[in-house]
Scaffold this motif. Structure first.
Motif, PDB file in Angstrom:
ATOM      1  N   GLU A 207     106.662  34.340  39.956  1.00 44.89           N
ATOM      2  CA  GLU A 207     105.534  34.483  40.863  1.00 44.89           C
ATOM      3  C   GLU A 207     105.889  33.722  42.226  1.00 44.89           C
ATOM      4  OE1 GLU A 207     102.049  35.792  41.967  1.00 44.89           O
ATOM      5  OE2 GLU A 207     102.797  36.136  39.953  1.00 44.89           O
ATOM      6  N   ALA A 208     106.433  32.891  42.229  1.00 47.84           N
ATOM      7  CA  ALA A 208     107.011  31.759  43.379  1.00 47.84           C
ATOM      8  C   ALA A 208     107.963  33.015  44.179  1.00 47.84           C
ATOM      9  CB  ALA A 208     107.582  30.878  42.749  1.00 47.84           C
ATOM     10  N   VAL A 209     108.774  33.849  43.598  1.00 45.64           N
ATOM     11  CA  VAL A 209     109.631  34.566  44.430  1.00 45.64           C
ATOM     12  C   VAL A 209     108.585  35.748  45.226  1.00 45.64           C
ATOM     13  CG1 VAL A 209     111.364  36.686  44.335  1.00 45.64           C
ATOM     14  CG2 VAL A 209     111.747  34.219  43.070  1.00 45.64           C
ATOM     15  N   VAL A 210     107.950  36.300  44.314  1.00 45.81           N
ATOM     16  CA  VAL A 210     106.819  37.332  44.877  1.00 45.81           C
ATOM     17  C   VAL A 210     105.911  36.622  46.003  1.00 45.81           C
ATOM     18  CG1 VAL A 210     104.981  38.597  44.423  1.00 45.81           C
ATOM     19  CG2 VAL A 210     106.654  38.613  42.664  1.00 45.81           C
ATOM     20  N   GLN A 211     105.621  35.563  45.972  1.00 47.88           N
ATOM     21  CA  GLN A 211     104.896  34.755  46.944  1.00 47.88           C
ATOM     22  C   GLN A 211     105.874  34.838  48.117  1.00 47.88           C
ATOM     23  OE1 GLN A 211     101.533  34.473  46.931  1.00 47.88           O
ATOM     24  NE2 GLN A 211     101.768  34.024  48.858  1.00 47.88           N
ATOM     25  N   ALA A 212     106.898  34.123  48.011  1.00 48.48           N
ATOM     26  CA  ALA A 212     107.904  33.806  49.010  1.00 48.48           C
ATOM     27  C   ALA A 212     108.038  35.292  49.951  1.00 48.48           C
ATOM     28  CB  ALA A 212     109.479  33.624  48.515  1.00 48.48           C
ATOM     29  N   PHE A 213     107.955  36.349  49.455  1.00 46.53           N
ATOM     30  CA  PHE A 213     108.304  37.602  50.146  1.00 46.53           C
ATOM     31  C   PHE A 213     106.703  37.921  50.987  1.00 46.53           C
ATOM     32  CE2 PHE A 213     112.154  37.825  47.765  1.00 46.53           C
ATOM     33  CZ  PHE A 213     112.861  38.826  48.565  1.00 46.53           C
ATOM     34  N   ALA A 214     105.774  37.735  49.978  1.00 44.26           N
ATOM     35  CA  ALA A 214     104.436  37.853  50.813  1.00 44.26           C
ATOM     36  C   ALA A 214     104.260  37.108  51.904  1.00 44.26           C
ATOM     37  CB  ALA A 214     103.528  37.639  49.645  1.00 44.26           C
ATOM     38  N   ASP A 215     104.676  35.874  51.825  1.00 48.05           N
ATOM     39  CA  ASP A 215     104.922  34.934  53.101  1.00 48.05           C
ATOM     40  C   ASP A 215     105.668  35.149  54.202  1.00 48.05           C
ATOM     41  OD1 ASP A 215     102.785  33.754  51.583  1.00 48.05           O
ATOM     42  OD2 ASP A 215     104.170  31.957  50.868  1.00 48.05           O
ATOM     43  N   ARG A 216     106.630  36.070  53.980  1.00 42.66           N
ATOM     44  CA  ARG A 216     107.669  36.098  55.061  1.00 42.66           C
ATOM     45  C   ARG A 216     108.005  37.532  55.282  1.00 42.66           C
ATOM     46  NH1 ARG A 216     108.587  31.832  51.457  1.00 42.66           N
ATOM     47  NH2 ARG A 216     109.202  29.950  52.666  1.00 42.66           N
ATOM     48  N   PRO A 217     107.262  38.175  56.251  1.00 40.64           N
ATOM     49  CA  PRO A 217     107.671  39.563  56.500  1.00 40.64           C
ATOM     50  C   PRO A 217     109.244  39.747  56.836  1.00 40.64           C
ATOM     51  CG  PRO A 217     105.723  38.961  57.586  1.00 40.64           C
ATOM     52  CD  PRO A 217     106.128  37.598  57.238  1.00 40.64           C
ATOM     53  N   TRP A 218     109.792  38.896  57.356  1.00 38.74           N
ATOM     54  CA  TRP A 218     111.265  39.055  57.561  1.00 38.74           C
ATOM     55  C   TRP A 218     112.092  39.080  56.342  1.00 38.74           C
ATOM     56  CZ3 TRP A 218     113.299  34.498  56.175  1.00 38.74           C
ATOM     57  CH2 TRP A 218     112.436  33.355  56.154  1.00 38.74           C
ATOM     58  N   LEU A 219     111.624  38.767  55.465  1.00 39.64           N
ATOM     59  CA  LEU A 219     112.587  38.519  54.181  1.00 39.64           C
ATOM     60  C   LEU A 219     112.492  40.026  53.414  1.00 39.64           C
ATOM     61  CD1 LEU A 219     114.087  36.354  52.368  1.00 39.64           C
ATOM     62  CD2 LEU A 219     112.302  36.113  51.112  1.00 39.64           C
ATOM     63  N   THR A 220     113.908  40.580  53.796  1.00 40.79           N
ATOM     64  CA  THR A 220     113.831  42.148  53.126  1.00 40.79           C
ATOM     65  C   THR A 220     114.853  42.311  52.129  1.00 40.79           C
ATOM     66  OG1 THR A 220     115.424  42.503  55.144  1.00 40.79           O
ATOM     67  CG2 THR A 220     112.923  42.755  55.609  1.00 40.79           C
ATOM     68  N   ARG A 221     115.575  41.406  51.664  1.00 40.94           N
ATOM     69  CA  ARG A 221     116.659  41.837  50.750  1.00 40.94           C
ATOM     70  C   ARG A 221     116.684  40.724  49.502  1.00 40.94           C
ATOM     71  NH1 ARG A 221     122.341  41.985  53.518  1.00 40.94           N
ATOM     72  NH2 ARG A 221     121.757  43.946  53.949  1.00 40.94           N
ATOM     73  N   LEU A 222     116.957  41.531  48.465  1.00 42.00           N
ATOM     74  CA  LEU A 222     117.049  40.758  47.128  1.00 42.00           C
ATOM     75  C   LEU A 222     118.842  40.855  46.858  1.00 42.00           C
ATOM     76  CD1 LEU A 222     114.523  41.512  44.415  1.00 42.00           C
ATOM     77  CD2 LEU A 222     115.009  39.225  45.442  1.00 42.00           C
ATOM     78  N   HIS A 223     119.303  39.666  46.325  1.00 41.45           N
ATOM     79  CA  HIS A 223     120.777  39.285  46.087  1.00 41.45           C
ATOM     80  C   HIS A 223     120.799  38.830  44.537  1.00 41.45           C
ATOM     81  CE1 HIS A 223     124.532  37.026  46.540  1.00 41.45           C
ATOM     82  NE2 HIS A 223     124.948  38.107  46.000  1.00 41.45           N
ATOM     83  N   ALA A 224     121.735  39.607  43.885  1.00 40.96           N
ATOM     84  CA  ALA A 224     122.015  38.920  42.590  1.00 40.96           C
ATOM     85  C   ALA A 224     123.691  39.358  42.191  1.00 40.96           C
ATOM     86  CB  ALA A 224     121.139  39.806  41.593  1.00 40.96           C
ATOM     87  N   HIS A 225     124.237  38.333  41.679  1.00 39.34           N
ATOM     88  CA  HIS A 225     125.602  38.317  41.158  1.00 39.34           C
ATOM     89  C   HIS A 225     125.617  37.879  39.899  1.00 39.34           C
ATOM     90  CE1 HIS A 225     129.883  38.528  41.460  1.00 39.34           C
ATOM     91  NE2 HIS A 225     130.029  37.247  41.102  1.00 39.34           N
TER      92      HIS A 225
END
Length: 458
Positions: A189-207
């Motif tokens: 939920e915190a990750v979803v909110q982070a994207f909701a709060d930041r229109p400039w955040l446009t990428r997810l990364h995983a390794h």
């Protein structure tokens, strides 16, 4: 010299390396003047990149970046840039190397779990893509980011799908230091909110990890990341996430010459696990390192002495823990194939004898191969450590203040109707003057002169 390509066969042509060893000995690059040397197969690197591109050929928008840590040598990085690769970096040193190698800032991705404010300022000023490793780092970027930055900004998540057979190489375990742990309470939920709060955040990364991680585990981690991207875009009612950085991690077969799994195997596994990944809705970024370079390089070393101890034959060479660190410290996880060559640089023949191949470092465990069945080695012969094009000679350990070995690229070139091996310098052997300078020679008296201990760095 044989010019057979392994791009489609999946097998490294052994004759290339045999010819390179012979030529290096004949030309004096490997021997008394160069007791341990690293070699990079230039054509092999190009073929590996081509195989990667072939595997992703149907993907509409993909940036393939090379993980600089796997071969942090500017000429190698420049070769990869010339092949059309981008570069993944994990700190200010690697960023500098990538820029000096000629990568455009827009083709560079900065990953690291502990970026300083200065690193972030520089990356944002240059327009380098940045994957934040934590929610705390996002808040730091909030402070530093200007509205006119062109950097693509993302967030690394840990899908917590488990580890492979080598714990140190597994980055999607429950307690991994990398990314936001998605299965922890409240994290998703915190990750979803982070994207909701930041229109400039446009990428997810995983390794998920690299060596020791099977394709199924890697695919499971990417599938979880893909589902999170879909969830975020659906909940926000907009296409906020436009790209996915799916990392690298394709493991390398160290058992024989065969390239397996291949890049095509990797894409097939992802297609099965995440059918929508390649439909063009998300731009993709990859971060391969070891799988592109390991089988395109080898270490050659002079046999300085041989001895018997307790009924065991030992060949002492200059290739030890300082250049094969992982193999010496974790021999079961990082075994290397060994070749035996005569003083003329040609493969040795004869009855097999169980021999230890030991290095020059002053501790008992400095052995790169135990009990290997090889033609009997003698003083003046050579050993070759295969599959060492990534993380070995390019990233040496300064134990015993041993100098960094020289590195050469090689390829076949026709001249006067014949074919021979041509070498290009990649890195000069480290001088003793350089070792002294790195060890504080300029400040030799600082601790014994009055007031020396109170001096400040300039």
């Amino acid at each position: 010299m044989t010019q057979t390509s392994f791009r489609n066969t999946g097998t490294r042509p052994a004759a290339r390396f045999d010819d390179a060893v012979r030529a290096a000995v004949e030309q004096g690059l490997l021997g008394e003047r160069g007791a341990v040397v690293g070699f990079i197969d230039i054509d092999g690197v190009r073929e590996s990149v081509a195989a990667l591109r072939d595997a992703f050929a149907a993907t509409p928008d993909v940036l393939h970046t090379f993980a600089a840590k796997a071969a942090s040598l500017i000429p190698v990085l420049r070769l990869l840039a010339d092949c059309g690769m981008g570069c993944e970096v994990a700190g200010p040193g690697e960023l500098r190397l990538a820029l000096d190698a000629g990568f455009a800032p827009s083709a560079i991705v900065l990953d690291s779990p502990a970026k300083t404010r200065e690193e972030l300022r520089l990356a944002l000023a240059l327009g380098v893509a940045v994957n934040a490793d934590s929610l705390q780092e996002l808040r730091r970027i909030d402070e530093l980011r200007s509205r006119d930055t062109v950097s693509v900004l993302g967030l690394r998540v840990n899908p917590q799908v488990g580890g492979g057979s080598i714990g140190a190489m597994s980055t999607a375990t429950a307690t991994s230091k990398f990314g936001v742990a998605l299965r922890d309470a409240g994290a998703r939920e915190a990750v979803v909110q982070a994207f909701a709060d930041r229109p400039w955040l446009t990428r997810l990364h995983a390794h998920v990890g690299s060596q020791g991680c099977p394709l199924e585990l890697i695919a499971a981690g990417i599938a979880e990341t893909y589902r999170l991207a879909e969830e975020i875009n659906e909940r926000l009612g907009t296409r906020r996430i436009t790209s996915l950085d799916i990392g690298g991690g394709l493991p390398v077969n160290f058992d024989d010459e065969t390239v397996r799994p291949t890049c095509a195997d990797y894409v097939a596994a992802l297609t099965e696990a995440v059918p929508g990944l390649f439909d063009g809705r998300y731009a993709l970024v990859t971060e391969f390192g070891r799988s592109l370079l390991a089988k395109n390089g080898f270490i050659g070393a002079l046999v300085e002495y041989t001895k018997d101890a307790g009924g065991r034959r030992i060949a002492l060479t200059h290739a030890g823990a300082q250049t094969a660190t992982r193999t010496v410290l974790m021999p079961d996880a990082w075994p290397l194939r060994v070749g035996a060559f005569g003083a003329d640089g040609r493969p040795k023949e004869g009855p097999a004898l169980a021999q230890d191949i030991a290095g020059p470092c002053c501790f008992a465990g400095d052995v790169v191969a135990h009990g290997r069945e090889l033609p009997e080695l003698h003083e003046g012969d050579f050993v070759v450590l295969y599959d060492t094009g990534a993380y070995y000679f390019s990233t040496p350990w300064a134990y015993n203040s041993l100098p960094r070995p020289a590195v050469y690229g090689f390829r076949a070139a026709a001249a006067d109707g014949s074919t021979d091996v041509v070498f290009a310098p990649v890195r000069d052997a480290q001088s003793l003057d350089s070792i002294a300078a790195e060890s504080g020679l300029a400040h030799a008296n600082a601790l014994i002169e009055p007031g020396g201990a109170s001096s400040r760095p300039s």
